[in-house]
Design a protein around this motif. Structure first.
Motif, PDB file in Angstrom:
ATOM      1  N   SER A  54     -42.133 -25.376  38.223  1.00 47.29           N
ATOM      2  CA  SER A  54     -41.900 -25.459  39.657  1.00 47.29           C
ATOM      3  C   SER A  54     -41.997 -24.101  40.337  1.00 47.29           C
ATOM      4  CB  SER A  54     -40.510 -26.060  39.937  1.00 47.29           C
ATOM      5  OG  SER A  54     -40.453 -27.391  39.494  1.00 47.29           O
ATOM      6  N   TYR A  55     -42.080 -23.023  39.540  1.00 48.45           N
ATOM      7  CA  TYR A  55     -42.133 -21.670  40.097  1.00 48.45           C
ATOM      8  C   TYR A  55     -43.117 -20.832  39.297  1.00 48.45           C
ATOM      9  CZ  TYR A  55     -40.703 -16.955  41.502  1.00 48.45           C
ATOM     10  OH  TYR A  55     -40.690 -15.665  41.966  1.00 48.45           O
ATOM     11  N   ILE A  56     -43.978 -20.101  40.006  1.00 52.55           N
ATOM     12  CA  ILE A  56     -44.881 -19.155  39.358  1.00 52.55           C
ATOM     13  C   ILE A  56     -44.825 -17.837  40.124  1.00 52.55           C
ATOM     14  CG2 ILE A  56     -46.456 -20.802  38.268  1.00 52.55           C
ATOM     15  CD1 ILE A  56     -48.273 -20.590  40.705  1.00 52.55           C
ATOM     16  N   GLY A  57     -44.819 -16.733  39.390  1.00 49.41           N
ATOM     17  CA  GLY A  57     -44.713 -15.432  40.024  1.00 49.41           C
ATOM     18  C   GLY A  57     -45.857 -14.488  39.725  1.00 49.41           C
ATOM     19  N   ARG A  58     -46.612 -14.744  38.646  1.00 50.48           N
ATOM     20  CA  ARG A  58     -47.723 -13.854  38.279  1.00 50.48           C
ATOM     21  C   ARG A  58     -48.928 -14.112  39.172  1.00 50.48           C
ATOM     22  NH1 ARG A  58     -49.583 -15.385  33.106  1.00 50.48           N
ATOM     23  NH2 ARG A  58     -50.834 -13.492  33.133  1.00 50.48           N
ATOM     24  N   GLY A 118     -43.160 -15.055  44.282  1.00 54.98           N
ATOM     25  CA  GLY A 118     -43.679 -16.257  43.663  1.00 54.98           C
ATOM     26  C   GLY A 118     -43.835 -17.436  44.610  1.00 54.98           C
ATOM     27  N   PHE A 119     -44.501 -18.466  44.091  1.00 54.25           N
ATOM     28  CA  PHE A 119     -44.707 -19.727  44.790  1.00 54.25           C
ATOM     29  C   PHE A 119     -43.783 -20.785  44.187  1.00 54.25           C
ATOM     30  CE2 PHE A 119     -49.505 -18.902  45.805  1.00 54.25           C
ATOM     31  CZ  PHE A 119     -49.149 -17.826  46.602  1.00 54.25           C
ATOM     32  N   VAL A 120     -43.197 -21.618  45.032  1.00 54.34           N
ATOM     33  CA  VAL A 120     -42.338 -22.712  44.594  1.00 54.34           C
ATOM     34  C   VAL A 120     -42.982 -24.034  44.996  1.00 54.34           C
ATOM     35  CG1 VAL A 120     -40.065 -23.796  44.770  1.00 54.34           C
ATOM     36  CG2 VAL A 120     -40.264 -21.307  44.906  1.00 54.34           C
ATOM     37  N   TRP A 121     -43.168 -24.905  44.023  1.00 48.04           N
ATOM     38  CA  TRP A 121     -43.684 -26.252  44.278  1.00 48.04           C
ATOM     39  C   TRP A 121     -42.519 -27.219  44.149  1.00 48.04           C
ATOM     40  CZ3 TRP A 121     -47.847 -29.003  40.726  1.00 48.04           C
ATOM     41  CH2 TRP A 121     -48.134 -30.268  41.254  1.00 48.04           C
ATOM     42  N   ILE A 122     -42.159 -27.867  45.246  1.00 45.93           N
ATOM     43  CA  ILE A 122     -41.050 -28.821  45.253  1.00 45.93           C
ATOM     44  C   ILE A 122     -41.624 -30.180  44.885  1.00 45.93           C
ATOM     45  CG2 ILE A 122     -39.200 -29.828  46.648  1.00 45.93           C
ATOM     46  CD1 ILE A 122     -39.590 -27.184  48.399  1.00 45.93           C
ATOM     47  N   ARG A 123     -41.492 -30.508  43.634  1.00 44.66           N
ATOM     48  CA  ARG A 123     -42.113 -31.714  43.095  1.00 44.66           C
ATOM     49  C   ARG A 123     -41.330 -32.965  43.503  1.00 44.66           C
ATOM     50  NH1 ARG A 123     -45.652 -30.723  38.710  1.00 44.66           N
ATOM     51  NH2 ARG A 123     -45.843 -28.515  38.142  1.00 44.66           N
ATOM     52  N   GLY A 124     -41.876 -34.109  43.139  1.00 46.67           N
ATOM     53  CA  GLY A 124     -41.192 -35.356  43.434  1.00 46.67           C
ATOM     54  C   GLY A 124     -41.784 -36.057  44.633  1.00 46.67           C
ATOM     55  N   ALA A 125     -40.976 -36.881  45.282  1.00 47.74           N
ATOM     56  CA  ALA A 125     -41.445 -37.706  46.398  1.00 47.74           C
ATOM     57  C   ALA A 125     -41.936 -36.830  47.546  1.00 47.74           C
ATOM     58  CB  ALA A 125     -40.315 -38.612  46.873  1.00 47.74           C
ATOM     59  N   PRO A 126     -42.935 -37.293  48.283  1.00 43.24           N
ATOM     60  CA  PRO A 126     -43.407 -36.545  49.453  1.00 43.24           C
ATOM     61  C   PRO A 126     -42.285 -36.324  50.455  1.00 43.24           C
ATOM     62  CG  PRO A 126     -44.910 -38.342  48.917  1.00 43.24           C
ATOM     63  CD  PRO A 126     -43.687 -38.549  48.079  1.00 43.24           C
ATOM     64  N   LEU A 127     -42.279 -35.155  51.074  1.00 40.35           N
ATOM     65  CA  LEU A 127     -41.251 -34.815  52.048  1.00 40.35           C
ATOM     66  C   LEU A 127     -41.793 -34.715  53.473  1.00 40.35           C
ATOM     67  CD1 LEU A 127     -39.113 -32.227  50.051  1.00 40.35           C
ATOM     68  CD2 LEU A 127     -38.658 -34.654  50.459  1.00 40.35           C
ATOM     69  N   SER A 185     -32.922 -21.426  44.523  1.00 41.42           N
ATOM     70  CA  SER A 185     -32.976 -21.397  43.055  1.00 41.42           C
ATOM     71  C   SER A 185     -33.968 -20.373  42.524  1.00 41.42           C
ATOM     72  CB  SER A 185     -33.344 -22.794  42.519  1.00 41.42           C
ATOM     73  OG  SER A 185     -32.369 -23.752  42.892  1.00 41.42           O
ATOM     74  N   HIS A 186     -34.808 -19.836  43.411  1.00 42.17           N
ATOM     75  CA  HIS A 186     -35.844 -18.879  42.996  1.00 42.17           C
ATOM     76  C   HIS A 186     -35.843 -17.696  43.962  1.00 42.17           C
ATOM     77  CE1 HIS A 186     -37.345 -21.854  40.155  1.00 42.17           C
ATOM     78  NE2 HIS A 186     -37.329 -22.741  41.125  1.00 42.17           N
ATOM     79  N   PRO A 187     -34.949 -16.731  43.761  1.00 44.78           N
ATOM     80  CA  PRO A 187     -34.793 -15.613  44.705  1.00 44.78           C
ATOM     81  C   PRO A 187     -36.056 -14.788  44.933  1.00 44.78           C
ATOM     82  CG  PRO A 187     -32.947 -15.729  43.168  1.00 44.78           C
ATOM     83  CD  PRO A 187     -33.971 -16.687  42.664  1.00 44.78           C
ATOM     84  N   GLY A 188     -37.000 -14.845  44.003  1.00 47.46           N
ATOM     85  CA  GLY A 188     -38.217 -14.054  44.170  1.00 47.46           C
ATOM     86  C   GLY A 188     -39.314 -14.749  44.943  1.00 47.46           C
TER      87      GLY A 188
END
Length: 263
Positions: A143-147, A199-208, A102-105
């Motif tokens: 859920s996504y930051i690129g700067r 960028g960084f992706v944070w997969i929120r929600g329940a622990p995986l 969902s976040h190609p960068g």
């Protein structure tokens, strides 16, 4: 996109099989690679049992070298550095790769985690709450930051990105873990990634995944030996004036008790 787990195995770990079993039973199958500088019959047996590729190297040059050798063995687009004592929930790979798609960068993706003492999960600690609060300094509900500024902000007060949950884009060459660190090599690596495009992706929600806390773990040993405090000071002084950095280090000492098995 392709994905693999690399497992740096050192010595004899009574938890290694549980880790490998959790990787082999993912809802989405990935390559599994075990990398070790201390080969033994047990590791060979487990590699065969869980259909993992086994790579041995020598000599033993410390944890950073082990991690770098492990990541280097992956030929996939993305790689997760699975710690030999930890356990990954069945949907870790599926959810991680879906978020990355969902976040190609993206160059780094990570999930929430929980803690366990040996085989028992424990209630969320204050430290986990603080780490999520630190992440929000950069993500601000996203859920996504690129700067660079946003990526840097979630690491400004400490290493809030949990290393065992992190999945790295192999295209981030010349990515290397810094051998001058024994405990904070992940924090130093994420700070390096703040300065490169992506960028960084944070997969929120329940622990995986579940991170196992025990007295022989590298983190626990590093805290007891004093390496953690010294390395915290080094990295914080790169970002803050010395007086402020030392004040933050003092506050950390109170939190480190939560990483001790008796707690």
């Amino acid at each position: 996109m392709t994905h693999s787990f690399v497992v740096p195995a050192y010595g004899h770990s009574r938890y290694l099989e549980a880790c490998l079993q959790s990787l082999a039973t993912q809802s989405t199958r990935s390559d599994i690679i075990i990398v070790t500088s201390t080969p033994c019959d047990e590791v060979t047996r487990l590699a065969e049992k869980y259909r993992a590729r086994l790579h041995t190297h020598s000599p033993n040059r410390g944890i950073a070298h082990d991690w770098n050798m492990a990541v280097a063995q992956a030929t996939t687009d993305w790689v997760t550095l699975a710690h030999q004592d930890d356990v990954y929930h069945p949907d870790f790979t599926a959810r991680t790769m879906a978020a990355i798609a969902s976040h190609p960068g993206a160059i780094l993706a990570f999930t929430n985690y929980e803690e366990m003492l040996d085989e028992k999960l424990r209630p969320p600690s204050k430290l986990l709450f603080v780490k999520k609060a630190l992440l929000e300094l950069g993500f601000l509900g996203r859920s996504y930051i690129g700067r660079r500024f946003s990526k840097f902000n979630c690491l400004r007060f400490g290493c809030a990105i949990p290393c065992p949950t992190a999945t790295i884009n192999k295209a981030c060459a010349p990515f290397q873990f810094d051998g001058s660190f024994r405990v904070n090599l992940d924090w130093a690596a994420w700070l390096y990634m703040c300065d490169i495009s992506g960028g960084f992706v944070w997969i929120r929600g329940a622990p995986l995944m579940a991170h196992r806390i025990h007295e022989s773990s590298e983190t626990s040993a590093g805290i007891v030996a004093g390496h953690r405090v010294a390395e915290d000071r080094i990295l914080l002084r790169r970002m803050w004036p010395a007086a402020i950095a030392d004040l933050i280090v003092k506050s950390y000492k109170l939190a480190y008790a939560s990483n001790q098995p008796q707690d």
